[in-house]
Design a protein around this motif. Structure first.
Motif, PDB file in Angstrom:
ATOM      1  N   GLN A  17     -17.479  -2.885  -5.170  1.00  0.00           N
ATOM      2  CA  GLN A  17     -16.866  -2.557  -6.461  1.00  0.00           C
ATOM      3  C   GLN A  17     -17.482  -3.335  -7.630  1.00  0.00           C
ATOM      4  O   GLN A  17     -17.348  -2.906  -8.772  1.00  0.00           O
ATOM      5  CB  GLN A  17     -15.355  -2.821  -6.402  1.00  0.00           C
ATOM      6  N   HIS A 120     -14.517  -4.958   3.306  1.00  0.00           N
ATOM      7  CA  HIS A 120     -13.707  -4.241   2.313  1.00  0.00           C
ATOM      8  C   HIS A 120     -14.303  -2.830   2.194  1.00  0.00           C
ATOM      9  O   HIS A 120     -14.863  -2.447   1.172  1.00  0.00           O
ATOM     10  CB  HIS A 120     -13.719  -4.986   0.981  1.00  0.00           C
ATOM     11  N   ASN A 165      -9.804  -5.565   4.966  1.00  0.00           N
ATOM     12  CA  ASN A 165      -8.957  -5.203   3.837  1.00  0.00           C
ATOM     13  C   ASN A 165      -8.383  -3.805   4.048  1.00  0.00           C
ATOM     14  O   ASN A 165      -9.123  -2.836   4.245  1.00  0.00           O
ATOM     15  CB  ASN A 165      -9.763  -5.177   2.537  1.00  0.00           C
ATOM     16  N   GLU A 166      -7.056  -3.713   4.014  1.00  0.00           N
ATOM     17  CA  GLU A 166      -6.360  -2.434   4.019  1.00  0.00           C
ATOM     18  C   GLU A 166      -6.936  -1.434   5.025  1.00  0.00           C
ATOM     19  O   GLU A 166      -7.444  -0.374   4.635  1.00  0.00           O
ATOM     20  CB  GLU A 166      -6.379  -1.810   2.607  1.00  0.00           C
ATOM     21  N   TYR A 308       1.341  -3.136  -4.652  1.00  0.00           N
ATOM     22  CA  TYR A 308       1.210  -2.619  -6.014  1.00  0.00           C
ATOM     23  C   TYR A 308       2.424  -1.864  -6.538  1.00  0.00           C
ATOM     24  O   TYR A 308       2.699  -1.880  -7.718  1.00  0.00           O
ATOM     25  CB  TYR A 308       0.018  -1.653  -6.091  1.00  0.00           C
ATOM     26  N   GLU A 377      -3.756  -9.202  -3.021  1.00  0.00           N
ATOM     27  CA  GLU A 377      -3.973  -8.324  -4.183  1.00  0.00           C
ATOM     28  C   GLU A 377      -2.637  -7.922  -4.778  1.00  0.00           C
ATOM     29  O   GLU A 377      -1.701  -7.620  -4.043  1.00  0.00           O
ATOM     30  CB  GLU A 377      -4.692  -7.017  -3.796  1.00  0.00           C
ATOM     31  N   TRP A 427      -5.387  -8.635  -8.674  1.00  0.00           N
ATOM     32  CA  TRP A 427      -6.425  -7.609  -8.672  1.00  0.00           C
ATOM     33  C   TRP A 427      -6.497  -7.007 -10.057  1.00  0.00           C
ATOM     34  O   TRP A 427      -5.526  -6.431 -10.485  1.00  0.00           O
ATOM     35  CB  TRP A 427      -6.122  -6.522  -7.635  1.00  0.00           C
ATOM     36  N   GLU A 434     -13.746   1.814  -9.109  1.00  0.00           N
ATOM     37  CA  GLU A 434     -12.461   2.056  -8.453  1.00  0.00           C
ATOM     38  C   GLU A 434     -12.597   3.218  -7.449  1.00  0.00           C
ATOM     39  O   GLU A 434     -11.893   4.210  -7.505  1.00  0.00           O
ATOM     40  CB  GLU A 434     -11.381   2.295  -9.518  1.00  0.00           C
ATOM     41  N   TRP A 435     -13.534   3.074  -6.535  1.00  0.00           N
ATOM     42  CA  TRP A 435     -13.722   4.007  -5.419  1.00  0.00           C
ATOM     43  C   TRP A 435     -13.738   5.474  -5.894  1.00  0.00           C
ATOM     44  O   TRP A 435     -14.467   5.771  -6.846  1.00  0.00           O
ATOM     45  CB  TRP A 435     -12.659   3.736  -4.343  1.00  0.00           C
TER      46      TRP A 435
HETATM   47  S1  NCW Z   1      -7.707   2.271  -4.229  1.00  0.00           S
HETATM   48  C1  NCW Z   1      -6.719   1.143  -3.624  1.00  0.00           C
HETATM   49  N1  NCW Z   1      -6.817  -0.149  -4.063  1.00  0.00           N
HETATM   50  C2  NCW Z   1      -7.404  -0.492  -5.285  1.00  0.00           C
HETATM   51  C3  NCW Z   1      -8.823  -0.919  -5.002  1.00  0.00           C
HETATM   52  O1  NCW Z   1      -9.515  -1.259  -6.151  1.00  0.00           O
HETATM   53  C4  NCW Z   1      -8.903  -2.086  -4.017  1.00  0.00           C
HETATM   54  O2  NCW Z   1     -10.194  -2.238  -3.532  1.00  0.00           O
HETATM   55  C5  NCW Z   1      -7.960  -1.830  -2.857  1.00  0.00           C
HETATM   56  O3  NCW Z   1      -7.867  -2.981  -2.041  1.00  0.00           O
HETATM   57  C6  NCW Z   1      -6.522  -1.566  -5.708  1.00  0.00           C
HETATM   58  O4  NCW Z   1      -6.077  -2.104  -4.415  1.00  0.00           O
HETATM   59  C7  NCW Z   1      -6.596  -1.321  -3.355  1.00  0.00           C
HETATM   60  N2  NCW Z   1      -5.844   1.500  -2.770  1.00  0.00           N
HETATM   61  C8  NCW Z   1      -5.775   2.832  -2.344  1.00  0.00           C
HETATM   62  C9  NCW Z   1      -4.567   3.482  -2.807  1.00  0.00           C
HETATM   63  C10 NCW Z   1      -4.730   4.932  -2.625  1.00  0.00           C
HETATM   64  C11 NCW Z   1      -3.437   5.540  -2.295  1.00  0.00           C
HETATM   65  C12 NCW Z   1      -3.614   6.982  -2.061  1.00  0.00           C
HETATM   66  C13 NCW Z   1      -2.485   7.519  -1.274  1.00  0.00           C
HETATM   67  C14 NCW Z   1      -2.744   8.947  -0.914  1.00  0.00           C
HETATM   68  C15 NCW Z   1      -1.851   9.429   0.157  1.00  0.00           C
END
Ligand code: NCW
Length: 476
Positions: A17, A120, A165-166, A308, A377, A427, A434-435
């Motif tokens: 990012q 990540h 991450n996530e 978030y 975050e 964050w 932003e992806w």
């Molecule tokens: S996109 C996302 N985020 C943002 C990103 O900038 C960061 O890298 C991530 O760790 C901010 O925090 C995380 N999360 C994805 C959320 C998408 C939710 C879509 C749900 C659809 C069912």
């Protein structure tokens, strides 16, 4: 209201990012380079090729962190900078590794503690092509362990490691909705392997095994001499029932969190998947062998929490479709009485609701026995920010209030509820790629002028965190 005297706070980012420099010093492509090149995948057709140019601006970024008073910084390593082809038999790129070794030295010299995320989302593309990447348990987990070992050995000064991450995002958005790399969906015309009813659960399982292997390696071969800690970072929203009088909605609130967080956290803390997931997914959800249970159970030194937003939850009647990943429920921003969860932001999935943060901190603490938590975050985008003048952008009162509300909710959870929260990383340090949303959505406390040499302009929110934490952290 207060926070412990050793509380660490700062900002977070991720390699793809912010770094840019995708073709420099021997870096190999990741699945995100490949994904961004597919027309229509990124909202503004962009990629992380240049991003914030942080690969070349490490000094500037560290100066920025210092000027904002941060005592910690969370960033991720680019696996494909360190091992361009990714695998355990592939060569290590010393230049890539040295870049991070120096960065950590410089951070420590500035008095800032590094929190390193190993992964990540930017898997080396070669591994996806070679053996199906995250879908291949044996290969992926062995290659991840090898990569992790190289990083642990090279960067002994880092005392806080985050494996993944996530993983929810990589698994669900990468292998069900196709919103993220590598973009698998059920539509076989779009994806040759696509099976969104099975793939996400396989990928999730493989993340857990790879996490377990890396943690075992760290604990056996590095922790005894380095003395650091290691954990995973999970994302999850707070939940409120759409109709508090309806037991089905109340029950669905827990189920929503189980499908997002407990999917990974239950195996780590209890050695098994949640019953609600097994009930809905049956044998499409993999099972752990006894060896895998031994590897995964107890594999967190801390819980990394990304948080978030909140949602109202409405139970769905009937049998869910096979590719449902939410737990047979709907997520809504309005409840039965028409109350709204929070104001709009630039992100379709995000609406501030700080009480939910406190509630979720409590939910996690109760379920997992009050583990040490780092909030890895938390932050917000701001509706229309991309269309404002610079003068308006830096006056981001909306974001100032978000941080104020959320940090105070966290301090209450610590002081009044006994939640063991020990750190907070906002964050993000700066606007970045932003992806799938490209550069149109800004999460930074620092504005980045992409059209003019990536110049950085701290917003009001950037400067708001030091006084806030100074007022809350107990003096020794
Ligand atoms: S996109 C996302 N985020 C943002 C990103 O900038 C960061 O890298 C991530 O760790 C901010 O925090 C995380 N999360 C994805 C959320 C998408 C939710 C879509 C749900 C659809 C069912």
């Amino acid at each position: 209201m207060s926070l412990p005297s050793d509380f660490k706070w700062g900002f977070a980012t991720a390699a793809y990012q912010i770094e840019g420099a995708v073709n420099e010093d021997g870096r190999g492509p990741s699945i995100w380079d490949t994904f961004c090149a597919i027309p229509g995948k990124i909202a503004d057709g962009s990629s992380g090729a240049v991003a914030c140019d942080s690969y070349h601006r490490t000094k500037e970024d560290i100066d920025l962190l210092k000027s904002l008073g941060a005592t910690a910084y969370r960033f991720s390593l680019s696996w494909s900078r360190i091992i361009p082809l990714g695998g355990r038999n592939d060569p290590v790129n010393q230049k890539g590794l040295d870049h991070y070794v120096k960065f950590v030295d410089d951070l420590l010299e500035a008095g800032i503690e590094p929190f390193i995320t190993l992964f990540h989302w930017d898997l080396p593309d070669a591994l996806d092509k070679r053996y199906g990447g995250l879908l291949n348990k044996e290969e992926f987990s062995a290659d991840f362990e090898n990569y992790a070992r190289i990083c642990f050995k090279a960067i002994p000064k880092c005392k806080h490691w985050i494996t993944f991450n996530e993983p929810w995002c990589s698994s669900i958005l990468g292998y069900n909705t196709g919103y993220f790399a590598p973009g698998h969906t059920s539509d076989r015309s779009k994806s040759p392997v696509g099976d969104s009813a099975r793939e996400p659960w396989i990928v999730g399982h493989n993340f857990l095994i790879a996490h377990g292997k890396a943690v075992k390696a760290y604990r056996e071969d590095f922790k005894p001499t380095q003395g650091g800690e290691i954990g995973i970072t999970l994302n999850g929203d707070a939940t409120l029932p759409w109709d508090p009088e309806d037991p089905a909605d109340v029950e669905a609130c827990d189920r929503k969190i189980e499908f997002a967080i407990s999917w990974f956290a239950d195996p780590i803390y209890f050695g098994k998947y949640p019953d609600s997931m097994r009930k809905q997914l049956g044998d499409r959800l993999p099972t752990f062998t006894p060896e895998e249970v031994a590897l995964v159970k107890g594999s967190n030194d801390f819980y990394g929490m990304n948080h978030y937003t909140a949602n109202y939850i409405k139970h769905k009647k009937g049998v869910p479709p096979e590719d449902d990943f939410l737990g047979n429920l709907e997520t809504l921003f309005y409840n039965k009485n028409g109350d709204c969860i929070g104001p709009e932001t630039q992100s379709f999935w995000l609406r501030p609701h700080a009480q939910g943060f406190r509630d979720l901190l409590n939910w996690l603490s109760k379920r997992y026995g009050y583990p040490k938590i780092y909030v890895t975050e938390n932050g917000t985008s701001l509706k229309g920010e991309n269309d404002m003048s610079l003068e308006q952008i830096v006056e981001d009162d909306f974001r100032v209030k978000y941080f104020d509300d959320y940090v105070r909710a966290m301090a209450k959870a610590y002081e009044e509820d006994g939640v063991n929260v020990r750190g907070y990383l906002a964050w993000s340090l700066m606007d970045n790629f932003e992806w799938a949303e490209g550069y149109e959505t800004r999460f930074g406390v620092t504005y980045v002028d992409y059209a003019n040499d990536q110049k950085r302009y701290p917003k009001k929110s950037a400067k708001s965190l030091k006084p806030l934490f100074d007022s809350l952290i107990k003096k020794e």
